[in-house]
Write an enzyme that holds these catalytic residues in place. Structure first.
Site, mmCIF file in Angstrom:
data_model
loop_
_atom_site.group_PDB
_atom_site.id
_atom_site.type_symbol
_atom_site.label_atom_id
_atom_site.label_comp_id
_atom_site.label_asym_id
_atom_site.label_seq_id
_atom_site.Cartn_x
_atom_site.Cartn_y
_atom_site.Cartn_z
ATOM 1 N N GLY A 1 49.928 29.963 37.568
ATOM 2 C CA GLY A 1 49.099 30.421 36.459
ATOM 3 C C GLY A 1 48.806 31.896 36.601
ATOM 4 N N GLY B 1 46.593 33.923 34.602
ATOM 5 C CA GLY B 1 45.443 34.472 33.909
ATOM 6 C C GLY B 1 44.863 35.622 34.712
ATOM 7 N N ALA B 2 43.731 36.154 34.273
ATOM 8 C CA ALA B 2 43.163 37.334 34.925
ATOM 9 C C ALA B 2 42.856 37.086 36.399
ATOM 10 C CB ALA B 2 41.904 37.773 34.178
ATOM 11 N N GLY C 1 43.740 34.491 38.401
ATOM 12 C CA GLY C 1 44.915 34.070 39.149
ATOM 13 C C GLY C 1 45.817 35.236 39.511
ATOM 14 N N LYS D 1 28.463 27.150 34.452
ATOM 15 C CA LYS D 1 28.123 28.547 34.150
ATOM 16 C C LYS D 1 28.880 29.042 32.919
ATOM 17 C CE LYS D 1 31.646 30.820 36.918
ATOM 18 N NZ LYS D 1 31.957 31.905 37.837
ATOM 19 N N ARG E 1 34.551 36.467 29.937
ATOM 20 C CA ARG E 1 35.178 36.103 28.668
ATOM 21 C C ARG E 1 34.343 35.102 27.876
ATOM 22 N NH1 ARG E 1 40.642 33.328 30.716
ATOM 23 N NH2 ARG E 1 40.338 34.879 32.341
#
Length: 467
Positions: free
Chosen positions: A53, A55-56, A58, A290, A352
């Site tokens: 993965g 994403g940011a 990862g 969260k 995000r």
């Protein structure tokens, strides 16, 4: 086996850790050798680490490892897998070109690697870039403004994971089960078991035969058959781009002692301090919670013009709900203090999910647009709102209402969670409803909810699939 490797690190990436010093090199090599020994690696067999993965977080996690240990090429192999074929749109390509030209070090690196021309052509519309193509040059599609070091990118999942010693789960929770079920097919012939470090934050809610929660580490165990001893969770007050830019940060790796202590030592860097903790459940559940409440925090910030007072009121109520929920899920949950509180704070402050809440409140986005946003990736708080609401709405989990003295579903004691569900999932209300919930004169002091959670026997072992 046919694979596709679209990027190989061929130049050193300098950083501010002082890794060039002999002393620090020796320290890194000692940590690497210690972990290699625990995993039974021979001198001729490199330790294989793959991040699944891109994403940011990862991508940053893989880049941190590459920065620290990539220089020991004969002893460790660090790779990242992402799906092939994702096109970079023209606007993003233009922005990426601006970022490249604003950073002299990045510009020189791309020119030296003969990779700069493709970004010029993409800006002009003469070429379409792919997400896996730019990742090999150090650009994460969800974090364009933070160039990373070059990464070795693999687009064939089987090739990436079949002999991996350590797999980092950088997938959204909504994709974790599916991908690891596929991975399990490639591990049927394995003799040794890999170690998994999950970065994923989110949950699934299963309502049959009894309502229970499934966290990403559980999804991985169920999908692969790996024992929970080999699966860990890492989380903390981390904004991916800031960590890569060497802002001081800390995190906790949670799970069985056998692996968490050596991995904490291996992952620790001067600017990224990793502690270890045995309480996997609280940390992983808080990681999902969260994101739920961060969406509401973004709404409150936008609707009140960043009122510090309003945001503090929201913070008091949402943290009390988080404490209440964790007391349902864990017999002796770790208190919402220290790193757990910091993790909640930073996510509510910046991230995000908070950004998504702000955009909804400002009308720039709508829930109908889905939870996968271009340039941001998956907004994991949306699916978590649905899962937690559905789970805590079950009458079989009823608790005694402190004032009405009657049994109610746990969600009835979580007004913010209920409101977020009505805004994001059932679409019964607009973002303004979050302020109405906070201004309800019947809303209890958040301290009362904490006292209820801590003084009553609310723990429900069945929520974690326990008998």
């Amino acid at each position: 086996m046919v694979g596709s490797i679209t990027g190989i690190v061929t130049d050193a990436h300098s950083n501010s850790n002082g890794n060039g010093s002999v002393q620090n090199l020796n320290c890194l090599e000692e940590k690497l050798e210690e972990l290699r020994g625990l995993l039974g690696k021979s001198n001729s067999d490199p330790l294989k680490i793959v991040s699944v993965g891109a994403g940011a977080w990862g991508s940053v996690f893989a880049a941190l490892l590459q920065d620290s240990y990539g220089q020991f090429r004969e002893k460790v192999q660090i790779r990242i897998w992402r799906r092939p074929g994702r096109a970079v749109d023209r606007a993003t390509a233009e922005h990426l070109f601006e970022v490249i030209n604003s950073r002299e070090d990045v510009l020189r690196r791309l020119i030296r690697r003969c990779a700069y021309l493709k970004y010029v052509e993409a800006r002009l519309g003469d070429r379409t870039l792919l997400a896996d193509e730019i990742l090999k040059d150090g650009f994460c599609l969800n974090m364009i403004e933070t160039p990373l070091c070059p990464l070795k990118v693999v687009t064939n999942l089987q090739e990436a994971v079949w002999d991996a010693d350590i797999v980092v789960n950088g997938l959204p929770s909504t994709e974790t089960r599916e991908i690891f079920e596929e991975i399990s097919k490639y591990w049927k012939e394995r003799i040794t078991m890999p170690v998994i470090i999950s970065l994923s934050k989110g949950i699934e809610a299963a309502l049959d035969p009894l309502p229970h929660i499934i966290t990403p580490t559980k999804m991985i165990s169920q999908a692969t058959g790996l024992p929970m001893e080999n699966i860990l969770y890492l989380g903390g007050p981390n904004i991916a781009s800031e960590i890569y830019n060497k802002e001081y940060a800390n995190a906790r790796i949670c799970g069985a002692e056998k692996w968490r202590k050596p991995l904490a030592k291996f992952l620790r860097q001067p600017h990224f301090i990793v502690w270890d903790n045995s309480d996997l459940i609280t940390h992983e559940v808080m990681g999902g919670l969260k994101n739920v409440y961060a969406i509401g925090a973004g709404m409150v910030a936008a609707l009140t013009n960043e009122s510090a007072t309003s945001k503090s009121v929201y913070f008091a109520h949402c943290t009390s709900e988080m404490i209440f929920i964790t007391h349902l899920l864990a017999e002796e949950p770790e208190k919402l203090a220290g790193p757990l509180l910091a993790d909640t704070y930073v996510t509510l402050l910046k991230g995000r999910n908070a950004w998504y809440g702000q955009m909804l409140a400002k009308g720039a986005l709508s829930p109908d647009m889905g939870d996968s946003i271009s340039g941001k990736g998956m907004i994991q708080g949306v699916s978590a709102v649905k899962a937690f609401f559905e789970l805590l709405s079950q009458s079989s989990l009823n608790v005694l209402h402190p004032e009405e003295n009657k049994p109610v579903a746990p969600v009835e004691l979580c007004p913010i969670l209920k409101t977020l569900y009505k805004i994001l999932i059932s679409r019964e209300q607009s973002s303004q409803a979050i302020l109405q919930a906070l201004r309800d004169e019947n809303l209890n002091d958040p301290r009362d909810r904490i006292e209820i959670a801590q003084s009553h026997v609310f723990y429900r072992p069945s929520l974690l699939g326990k008998p």
